[in-house]
Design an enzyme around this catalytic site. Structure first.
Site, short mmCIF file in Angstrom:
data_model
loop_
_atom_site.label_atom_id
_atom_site.label_comp_id
_atom_site.label_asym_id
_atom_site.label_seq_id
_atom_site.Cartn_x
_atom_site.Cartn_y
_atom_site.Cartn_z
N LYS A 61 0.81 -1.22 0.00
CA LYS A 61 0.00 0.00 0.00
C LYS A 61 0.84 1.28 0.00
O LYS A 61 0.31 2.36 -0.23
CB LYS A 61 -0.96 -0.01 1.18
CG LYS A 61 -1.95 -1.15 1.13
CD LYS A 61 -2.76 -1.12 -0.15
CE LYS A 61 -4.22 -1.02 0.13
NZ LYS A 61 -5.04 -0.99 -1.08
N SER A 278 -3.14 -12.77 3.47
CA SER A 278 -3.57 -12.55 2.08
C SER A 278 -2.47 -12.97 1.10
O SER A 278 -2.77 -13.39 -0.02
CB SER A 278 -4.00 -11.11 1.84
OG SER A 278 -2.88 -10.25 1.77
C1 LIG Z 1 -2.87 -7.42 3.45
C2 LIG Z 1 -3.55 -6.96 2.19
N1 LIG Z 1 -3.71 -7.83 1.20
C3 LIG Z 1 -4.32 -7.47 0.05
C4 LIG Z 1 -4.82 -6.22 -0.16
C5 LIG Z 1 -5.53 -5.91 -1.45
O1 LIG Z 1 -4.91 -4.96 -2.27
P1 LIG Z 1 -5.81 -3.99 -3.16
O2 LIG Z 1 -6.48 -3.03 -2.22
O3 LIG Z 1 -4.86 -3.31 -4.06
O4 LIG Z 1 -6.82 -4.81 -3.88
C6 LIG Z 1 -4.68 -5.29 0.86
C7 LIG Z 1 -5.24 -3.98 0.71
O5 LIG Z 1 -5.50 -3.27 1.65
C8 LIG Z 1 -4.03 -5.67 2.06
O6 LIG Z 1 -3.88 -4.80 3.07
#
Ligand SMILES: Cc1ncc(COP(=O)(O)O)c(C=O)c1O
Length: 318
Positions: A61, A278
């Site tokens: 991010k 994630s």
């Molecule tokens: C830990 C984590 N994984 C995945 C994502 C997903 O990314 P995006 O918001 O670009 O779809 C985020 C977004 O906040 C995240 O914090």
């Protein structure tokens, strides 16, 4: 492919030139392979992940936060003395907080009250004004509350609105995608990305299609509205981000939390990598795709590391 593999096995990357401040540490993350886990794949198939936890705020991010702040400054929407306002489940908040501190902006964030204690401590350490939203309402509850706060005091804030701000996905269009294209020598065949705001998939995917229209784009989402895949959204019932185009990906794969937890433990014990939930989910998806192939280069994204999730119990189960 041979050249790609030898790049992966190179010993230590060159250190590079001095950088100016924390912003100079954002991006240019390595692409890593999985020598042990990949043994279950056919020999012509490679799975690679972008190690985004190496950004200075600890997640992917940092890229959109920087582009959002720079874009708002360039348009005159964010001026010295103003407060940046947004809702976030954590990582975007940390990125805003870090960059706000470095650029001299106040930052006010609405975060679900059940965000991990590690995240809340990091945010408070950067000096963020924190508003905690109803944990039962998740990230959508935080969105509803931040909209009310912004509407109650018109003009008091720069509302960054990561879910609807094109500077979010354009960060990945400008940086994440060109890096992956270059790091794979244009050999990428599949891009597998989990959806939160969807900025990563929208930006990286659009640019990748411009490089090579045959690159397959695969979106990942949790398999239901109540899940433990922090940072990800279940689009059928969530407030759908304005930047999300459901027609961009060729395919959508649903993932369960348990498989991600199993992969977290496998990555720790078989590859020596402590990654976030994630990221592990993304690798489950990438291996699902890769296991169907005879040859190809499947690239996914590891948004963050395990540090902010270590208080969870699944690490030591089984
Ligand atoms: C830990 C984590 N994984 C995945 C994502 C997903 O990314 P995006 O918001 O670009 O779809 C985020 C977004 O906040 C995240 O914090």
């Amino acid at each position: 492919m041979a050249q790609l593999i030898s790049t992966i096995q190179a010993e230590i990357a060159p250190a590079g030139r001095p950088v100016q401040g924390v912003e100079g540490l954002i991006g240019n993350t390595p692409l890593i392979g999985f020598p042990r886990l990949s043994r279950e794949l056919r020999s012509g198939v490679k799975v690679l992940a972008k190690a985004e936890w190496l950004n200075p705020g600890g997640s992917i991010k940092d890229r959109p936060a920087l582009n959002i702040i720079r874009g708002a400054e360039a348009r005159g929407d964010l001026r010295p003395g103003m407060t940046l306002l947004d809702s976030t489940s954590g990582n975007m908040g940390i990125a805003y907080a870090m960059l706000g501190a470095a650029r001299g902006y106040k930052v006010k964030l609405v975060v679900p009250a059940n965000a991990s204690p590690e995240r809340l401590t990091i945010l408070r350490t950067y000096g963020v004004d924190l508003v905690l939203s109803d944990p039962a309402e998740g990230s959508d509850g935080a969105i509803r509350l931040v909209r009310r706060i912004n509407a109650d005091e018109p003009g008091a804030y720069y509302y960054a609105d990561q879910y609807n701000n094109p500077d979010n996905w354009q960060a990945h269009y400008k940086t994440t995608a060109p890096e992956i294209w270059e790091q794979t020598g244009g050999e990428i065949t599949h891009l597998v990305v989990a959806l939160g705001t969807s900025g990563t998939l929208m930006g990286t995917g659009r640019r990748m299609r411009e490089y090579n229209p045959d690159v397959r784009l695969i979106a990942l989402q949790p398999d239901g509205p109540f899940h433990g895949l922090e940072g990800l959204k279940y689009m059928p019932t969530a407030i759908v981000p304005g930047i999300y185009d459901p027609n961009l990906a060729d395919e959508m794969i649903d993932l369960d939390t348990e498989s991600a937890h199993v992969m977290c433990r496998r990555l720790a014990r078989e590859e020596g990598l402590l990654v976030g939930v994630s990221a592990a989910a993304a690798l489950v998806g990438a291996f699902k795709v890769a296991s169907q192939l005879d040859e190809g280069v499947v690239v996914t994204i590891f948004p963050d590391s395990a540090t902010k999730y270590m208080s969870e119990h699944f690490w030591t189960e089984a």
